[in-house]
Scaffold this motif. Structure first.
Motif, PDB file in Angstrom:
ATOM      1  N   SER A   1      -8.276  -6.761  47.297  1.00 15.83           N
ATOM      2  CA  SER A   1      -9.619  -6.188  47.366  1.00 15.83           C
ATOM      3  C   SER A   1     -10.215  -5.960  45.983  1.00 15.83           C
ATOM      4  O   SER A   1     -11.411  -6.203  45.768  1.00 15.83           O
ATOM      5  CB  SER A   1      -9.589  -4.853  48.113  1.00 15.83           C
ATOM      6  OG  SER A   1      -9.125  -5.021  49.426  1.00 15.83           O
ATOM      7  N   LEU A   2      -9.375  -5.489  45.061  1.00 20.63           N
ATOM      8  CA  LEU A   2      -9.893  -5.080  43.755  1.00 20.63           C
ATOM      9  C   LEU A   2     -10.182  -6.254  42.829  1.00 20.63           C
ATOM     10  O   LEU A   2     -11.068  -6.153  41.977  1.00 20.63           O
ATOM     11  CB  LEU A   2      -8.909  -4.125  43.081  1.00 20.63           C
ATOM     12  CG  LEU A   2      -8.638  -2.803  43.822  1.00 20.63           C
ATOM     13  CD1 LEU A   2      -7.553  -2.006  43.114  1.00 20.63           C
ATOM     14  CD2 LEU A   2      -9.919  -1.985  43.929  1.00 20.63           C
ATOM     15  N   TYR A   3      -9.432  -7.334  42.972  1.00 25.73           N
ATOM     16  CA  TYR A   3      -9.594  -8.430  42.026  1.00 25.73           C
ATOM     17  C   TYR A   3      -9.974  -9.754  42.697  1.00 25.73           C
ATOM     18  O   TYR A   3     -11.019 -10.331  42.397  1.00 25.73           O
ATOM     19  CB  TYR A   3      -8.309  -8.627  41.210  1.00 25.73           C
ATOM     20  CG  TYR A   3      -8.366  -9.831  40.303  1.00 25.73           C
ATOM     21  CD1 TYR A   3      -9.129  -9.811  39.141  1.00 25.73           C
ATOM     22  CD2 TYR A   3      -7.684 -11.007  40.632  1.00 25.73           C
ATOM     23  CE1 TYR A   3      -9.201 -10.930  38.322  1.00 25.73           C
ATOM     24  CE2 TYR A   3      -7.749 -12.133  39.816  1.00 25.73           C
ATOM     25  CZ  TYR A   3      -8.510 -12.086  38.660  1.00 25.73           C
ATOM     26  OH  TYR A   3      -8.586 -13.183  37.853  1.00 25.73           O
ATOM     27  N   TRP A   4      -9.130 -10.215  43.623  1.00 23.67           N
ATOM     28  CA  TRP A   4      -9.309 -11.573  44.111  1.00 23.67           C
ATOM     29  C   TRP A   4     -10.607 -11.763  44.897  1.00 23.67           C
ATOM     30  O   TRP A   4     -11.369 -12.705  44.640  1.00 23.67           O
ATOM     31  CB  TRP A   4      -8.109 -11.991  44.970  1.00 23.67           C
ATOM     32  CG  TRP A   4      -6.902 -12.284  44.125  1.00 23.67           C
ATOM     33  CD1 TRP A   4      -5.783 -11.521  43.990  1.00 23.67           C
ATOM     34  CD2 TRP A   4      -6.727 -13.411  43.262  1.00 23.67           C
ATOM     35  NE1 TRP A   4      -4.899 -12.085  43.103  1.00 23.67           N
ATOM     36  CE2 TRP A   4      -5.465 -13.257  42.645  1.00 23.67           C
ATOM     37  CE3 TRP A   4      -7.494 -14.520  42.948  1.00 23.67           C
ATOM     38  CZ2 TRP A   4      -4.964 -14.177  41.726  1.00 23.67           C
ATOM     39  CZ3 TRP A   4      -7.006 -15.445  42.043  1.00 23.67           C
ATOM     40  CH2 TRP A   4      -5.753 -15.274  41.443  1.00 23.67           C
ATOM     41  N   MET A   5     -10.895 -10.898  45.830  1.00 21.56           N
ATOM     42  CA  MET A   5     -12.115 -11.069  46.620  1.00 21.56           C
ATOM     43  C   MET A   5     -13.363 -10.905  45.753  1.00 21.56           C
ATOM     44  O   MET A   5     -14.372 -11.596  45.948  1.00 21.56           O
ATOM     45  CB  MET A   5     -12.148 -10.091  47.787  1.00 21.56           C
ATOM     46  CG  MET A   5     -11.028 -10.266  48.811  1.00 21.56           C
ATOM     47  SD  MET A   5     -10.881 -11.943  49.479  1.00 21.56           S
ATOM     48  CE  MET A   5     -12.475 -12.154  50.233  1.00 21.56           C
ATOM     49  N   MET A   6     -13.264  -9.998  44.757  1.00 26.52           N
ATOM     50  CA  MET A   6     -14.394  -9.831  43.839  1.00 26.52           C
ATOM     51  C   MET A   6     -14.595 -11.083  42.985  1.00 26.52           C
ATOM     52  O   MET A   6     -15.727 -11.484  42.685  1.00 26.52           O
ATOM     53  CB  MET A   6     -14.152  -8.622  42.934  1.00 26.52           C
ATOM     54  CG  MET A   6     -14.122  -7.276  43.667  1.00 26.52           C
ATOM     55  SD  MET A   6     -15.675  -6.909  44.522  1.00 26.52           S
ATOM     56  CE  MET A   6     -15.207  -7.246  46.225  1.00 26.52           C
ATOM     57  N   THR A   7     -13.486 -11.716  42.602  1.00 28.88           N
ATOM     58  CA  THR A   7     -13.569 -12.950  41.811  1.00 28.88           C
ATOM     59  C   THR A   7     -14.252 -14.058  42.610  1.00 28.88           C
ATOM     60  O   THR A   7     -15.122 -14.772  42.094  1.00 28.88           O
ATOM     61  CB  THR A   7     -12.162 -13.408  41.385  1.00 28.88           C
ATOM     62  OG1 THR A   7     -11.573 -12.402  40.562  1.00 28.88           O
ATOM     63  CG2 THR A   7     -12.221 -14.728  40.624  1.00 28.88           C
ATOM     64  N   PHE A   8     -13.859 -14.192  43.859  1.00 25.19           N
ATOM     65  CA  PHE A   8     -14.471 -15.233  44.693  1.00 25.19           C
ATOM     66  C   PHE A   8     -15.980 -15.014  44.806  1.00 25.19           C
ATOM     67  O   PHE A   8     -16.769 -15.965  44.722  1.00 25.19           O
ATOM     68  CB  PHE A   8     -13.849 -15.248  46.098  1.00 25.19           C
ATOM     69  CG  PHE A   8     -12.367 -15.475  46.114  1.00 25.19           C
ATOM     70  CD1 PHE A   8     -11.727 -16.145  45.076  1.00 25.19           C
ATOM     71  CD2 PHE A   8     -11.581 -15.006  47.168  1.00 25.19           C
ATOM     72  CE1 PHE A   8     -10.355 -16.345  45.091  1.00 25.19           C
ATOM     73  CE2 PHE A   8     -10.217 -15.206  47.198  1.00 25.19           C
ATOM     74  CZ  PHE A   8      -9.602 -15.868  46.152  1.00 25.19           C
ATOM     75  N   ARG A   9     -16.367 -13.776  44.989  1.00 27.04           N
ATOM     76  CA  ARG A   9     -17.796 -13.484  45.135  1.00 27.04           C
ATOM     77  C   ARG A   9     -18.547 -13.721  43.827  1.00 27.04           C
ATOM     78  O   ARG A   9     -19.686 -14.205  43.835  1.00 27.04           O
ATOM     79  CB  ARG A   9     -17.988 -12.056  45.617  1.00 27.04           C
ATOM     80  CG  ARG A   9     -17.590 -11.863  47.078  1.00 27.04           C
ATOM     81  CD  ARG A   9     -17.872 -10.462  47.587  1.00 27.04           C
ATOM     82  NE  ARG A   9     -17.617 -10.365  49.026  1.00 27.04           N
ATOM     83  CZ  ARG A   9     -17.804  -9.259  49.741  1.00 27.04           C
ATOM     84  NH1 ARG A   9     -18.259  -8.139  49.148  1.00 27.04           N
ATOM     85  NH2 ARG A   9     -17.551  -9.253  51.044  1.00 27.04           N
ATOM     86  N   SER A  10     -17.913 -13.376  42.699  1.00 30.99           N
ATOM     87  CA  SER A  10     -18.579 -13.571  41.405  1.00 30.99           C
ATOM     88  C   SER A  10     -18.784 -15.054  41.112  1.00 30.99           C
ATOM     89  O   SER A  10     -19.721 -15.428  40.391  1.00 30.99           O
ATOM     90  CB  SER A  10     -17.752 -12.928  40.280  1.00 30.99           C
ATOM     91  OG  SER A  10     -16.525 -13.622  40.095  1.00 30.99           O
ATOM     92  N   LEU A  11     -17.935 -15.907  41.680  1.00 32.41           N
ATOM     93  CA  LEU A  11     -18.088 -17.362  41.506  1.00 32.41           C
ATOM     94  C   LEU A  11     -19.071 -17.956  42.513  1.00 32.41           C
ATOM     95  O   LEU A  11     -19.343 -19.160  42.485  1.00 32.41           O
ATOM     96  CB  LEU A  11     -16.726 -18.054  41.655  1.00 32.41           C
ATOM     97  CG  LEU A  11     -15.683 -17.745  40.572  1.00 32.41           C
ATOM     98  CD1 LEU A  11     -14.337 -18.370  40.930  1.00 32.41           C
ATOM     99  CD2 LEU A  11     -16.166 -18.259  39.216  1.00 32.41           C
ATOM    100  N   GLY A  12     -19.592 -17.122  43.402  1.00 36.57           N
ATOM    101  CA  GLY A  12     -20.558 -17.591  44.399  1.00 36.57           C
ATOM    102  C   GLY A  12     -19.940 -18.437  45.489  1.00 36.57           C
ATOM    103  O   GLY A  12     -20.616 -19.267  46.100  1.00 36.57           O
ATOM    104  N   LEU A  13     -18.659 -18.241  45.766  1.00 32.09           N
ATOM    105  CA  LEU A  13     -17.969 -19.040  46.779  1.00 32.09           C
ATOM    106  C   LEU A  13     -18.325 -18.546  48.178  1.00 32.09           C
ATOM    107  O   LEU A  13     -18.287 -17.343  48.444  1.00 32.09           O
ATOM    108  CB  LEU A  13     -16.454 -18.969  46.578  1.00 32.09           C
ATOM    109  CG  LEU A  13     -15.922 -19.446  45.217  1.00 32.09           C
ATOM    110  CD1 LEU A  13     -14.415 -19.293  45.166  1.00 32.09           C
ATOM    111  CD2 LEU A  13     -16.327 -20.891  44.969  1.00 32.09           C
ATOM    112  N   ASN A  14     -18.659 -19.472  49.049  1.00 25.97           N
ATOM    113  CA  ASN A  14     -18.955 -19.147  50.443  1.00 25.97           C
ATOM    114  C   ASN A  14     -18.095 -20.035  51.338  1.00 25.97           C
ATOM    115  O   ASN A  14     -18.585 -20.857  52.098  1.00 25.97           O
ATOM    116  CB  ASN A  14     -20.445 -19.348  50.734  1.00 25.97           C
ATOM    117  CG  ASN A  14     -20.819 -18.880  52.125  1.00 25.97           C
ATOM    118  OD1 ASN A  14     -20.162 -18.009  52.705  1.00 25.97           O
ATOM    119  ND2 ASN A  14     -21.859 -19.469  52.690  1.00 25.97           N
ATOM    120  N   ILE A  15     -16.787 -19.859  51.202  1.00 24.57           N
ATOM    121  CA  ILE A  15     -15.830 -20.679  51.937  1.00 24.57           C
ATOM    122  C   ILE A  15     -14.812 -19.760  52.601  1.00 24.57           C
ATOM    123  O   ILE A  15     -14.618 -18.616  52.177  1.00 24.57           O
ATOM    124  CB  ILE A  15     -15.112 -21.687  51.003  1.00 24.57           C
ATOM    125  CG1 ILE A  15     -14.429 -20.956  49.841  1.00 24.57           C
ATOM    126  CG2 ILE A  15     -16.081 -22.737  50.493  1.00 24.57           C
ATOM    127  CD1 ILE A  15     -13.638 -21.877  48.930  1.00 24.57           C
TER     128      ILE A  15
END
Length: 652
Positions: free
Chosen positions: A94-108
């Motif tokens: 929750s703290l790192y990985w999901m935030m990283t995906f969102r910051s990269l604009g990933l919608n997968i």
């Protein structure tokens, strides 16, 4: 649509077992002491796999030691296989990985995987089972917070527990995505899938009693999954719907299943909702794809609008299979068996479509064709309407055949007529006779108030009226008629109102025309001059078959104020004299429609500029006689001269 290749990127903290999972999947065994990052692995589709499985699945291992490379791989991914193995790596989800995906604009989609669950498996009991339950509860907050997380699973590379299933879930998130079907935040099917499933229910409800009985469910199962439904499975479905509609349950106010009748529409929707909630949404996708739906919940364009190679001078008509389907559809929807479709029956018929075709709405359907005394379209009118639609825009027909549930390739419901050849006579080209067409298109051309609209009304069997109503927008009438000998044809009559001039100037539009029906009011001295002016203005009208028609022939005929009278003008063009027609003379109307059809079948006889065959033959005879006469005279003179030279003199 099935993707050829799916890219699965494995990521997570170092040491959670990403590389071990890949090798456990590929080698089917646990290999300790691996290198930090494995090279890319490609897994081809198994022949036993679903046809919706990708041709290749690429597994990409990653490391946190190279952030730029990790980001590059994530941006190229189709699905993320996110792995953790302990409390610390779980917190970083929750703290790192999901935030990283969102910051990269990933919608997968993300498949969350708890690895190193070495104690999980078939033999898990007692206290170990309690631990498993605790682990299950770890997933709930993440599923609730992050809609990107498609599903969660526990695995063990060491015991190979859940590895194959995790790989399948990664594939399934692309081939059978849950996102278009189900909104996990509110726990409901999404509107588009509800609309699609309602349409499928209508198409499967063959007897239209608003229930899917056992035979209809079996037919649906066979169409979607190519096998019969198991009796126990069918009983389980019925019992499930019965139980959840009990008074104390969530669906107590809904009728989901009725014994002796079948599953209701609400029951069908609830059943698919249960599949989505329990992770069996591939079942719903199996149903949707059997009815040609894409991942965006729309029907595939290549199914609605199949490509046809159509020569420029050919036309499109319904095939016998197309007519048969439309007849069966009409009879099935005509619930009261009165031979006509009333507004309620039409509304029901078009519920599984986007609504009436725009072409129909623009041409005053159903009054563009044959209706009964109550204004309900008859079977004759229904077939005529679709014949006209197919001729003018076959793409409308193929799309609506699919919407109506035509089970085969929509192209099988159509047939392409032979190319229309051109012939030459007297130094000019004209259209050759037609041999295989059954649908013809006639443009009604003439001055305002000449009586064109009344001809259209009469063609549809409607009575004459004295009330004049100007035609502002194009009107159309289509009906069938039978010529001598029993041949049946469909004739389309079009008038264009204020758009008539633009139609005559549009040579592409004129290509659709089989014959120009040129009308004038024989009781109005100013009426015919309009037609004469058209031939002066548009010389190319001489290239089309024409038929002159003197309307309102029951009124007193008057001299036309024109440089030539109608008969003389027709003679100058070498076409038939005007046909005298009145909407009050049924025999004259029947003769008109016959003549129009004959002009379509034999266009050369009605194309301006060609002398009649008899006159042409007489002219040829005279020319031949003159040539032969001249030749005979020359030969006689020549013979006389020769004889004079060779005859001996009487004095020799």
């Amino acid at each position: 649509m099935t993707k050829e290749t799916i890219r699965v990127v494995l990521c997570g903290d170092n040491g959670v077992g990403k590389s071990s999972l890949i090798l456990a999947l590929v080698k089917d065994r646990f290999i300790p002491n691996l290198q930090d990052v494995l090279p890319t692995v490609t897994i081809p589709r198994d022949f036993s796999s679903s046809p919706y499985s990708p041709k290749n699945t690429v597994l990409i291992d990653t490391s946190n030691n190279d952030p730029l490379e990790l980001q590059r791989q994530l941006k190229s991914a189709d699905v993320i296989w996110l792995v953790y193995s302990g409390h610390e790596s779980y917190e970083r989800i929750s703290l790192y990985w999901m935030m990283t995906f969102r910051s990269l604009g990933l919608n997968i989609p993300v498949i969350l995987c708890k690895n190193k669950c070495d104690d999980c498996g078939e033999n898990t009991t007692g206290l170990e089972a309690e631990d498993t339950k605790v682990e299950d509860e770890e997933f709930i907050p993440i599923l609730m917070e992050f809609k990107e997380v498609d599903t969660c699973i526990k695995t063990s590379a060491k015991t190979r527990f859940g590895v194959n299933q995790a790989f399948y879930l990664c594939q399934r998130s692309i081939t059978h995505p849950i996102a278009p079907l189900f909104d996990a935040r509110i726990g409901e099917l999404k509107p588009l899938v509800v609309t699609a499933l309602k349409r499928i229910f209508l198409l499967c409800d063959e007897d239209q009693d608003n229930y899917l009985n056992d035979e209809e469910i079996t037919a649906l199962q066979k169409k979607c999954f190519h096998r019969n439904i198991d009796a126990n499975e069918l009983s389980f479905i019925k019992q499930t719907l019965t139980d959840i509609s009990a008074p104390s349950q969530e669906y107590s106010d809904c009728e989901l299943y009725v014994p002796e009748k079948g599953i209701t529409r609400d029951g069908f929707l609830v059943l698919n909702k249960i599949y989505a909630e329990k992770g069996r949404h591939e079942t719903t996708w199996g149903v949707l794809r059997a009815f040609q739906y894409t991942d965006s919940l729309s029907i595939q364009n290549k199914v609605l609008y199949p490509k046809l190679n159509i020569p420029d001078t050919s036309s499109i008509e319904l095939s016998p299979k197309g007519y048969r389907f439309l007849v069966d559809l009409f009879l099935r929807v005509d619930k009261d068996n009165d031979g006509g479709l009333n507004s309620k029956e039409l509304h029901f018929l078009f519920k599984c479509t986007p609504g009436l075709p725009k072409l129909w709405s623009a041409t005053n359907f159903p009054f563009s064709t044959v209706v009964n005394s109550r204004g309900c379209i008859t079977l004759q009118g229904w077939l005529a309407q679709w014949s006209m639609t197919t001729f003018l825009d076959y793409r409308i027909t193929t799309a609506y055949l699919v919407y109506f549930g035509f089970q085969e390739d929509a192209r099988l419901a159509l047939q392409i007529t032979k190319s229309r050849k051109m012939r030459r006579r007297a130094g000019r080209l004209y259209r050759s006779p037609v041999t295989d067409r059954k649908v013809f298109n006639c443009f009604m051309i003439g001055n305002a108030k000449s009586g064109k609209s009344m001809v259209l009304e009469s063609f549809l069997g409607r009575s004459f009226t004295e009330i004049y109503s100007p035609t502002l927008k194009p009107q159309i009438a289509v009906n069938s008629l039978e010529l001598k000998g029993g041949e049946q044809y469909y004739l389309i009559l079009q008038e264009f109102g204020q758009q008539e001039t633009s139609v005559l100037e549009n040579k592409e539009k004129l290509k659709e025309c089989d014959v120009l029906c040129l009308t004038y009011d024989s009781s109005d001295p100013e009426s015919f001059s309009y037609l004469a002016e058209l031939f002066d203005k548009y010389e190319y009208l001489n290239n089309y078959p024409v038929l002159f028609v003197a309307l309102k022939a029951d009124l007193d005929k008057v001299q036309q104020r024109c440089h030539l009278q109608p008969d003389e003008f027709a003679e100058q063009l070498h076409v038939n004299h005007p046909l005298h027609v009145s909407s009050t003379w049924l025999s004259s109307l029947n003769e008109l429609f016959m003549k129009i059809t004959e002009a379509c079948l034999f266009p050369g006889k009605h194309t301006p500029g060609f002398p009649p065959e008899a006159a042409l033959q007489e002219s040829n005879y005279r020319q031949t006689a003159m040539v032969l006469g001249s030749a005979a005279g020359f030969l006689a003179l020549f013979a006389f001269g020769v004889a004079k030279l060779i005859r001996p003199s009487r004095y020799s």
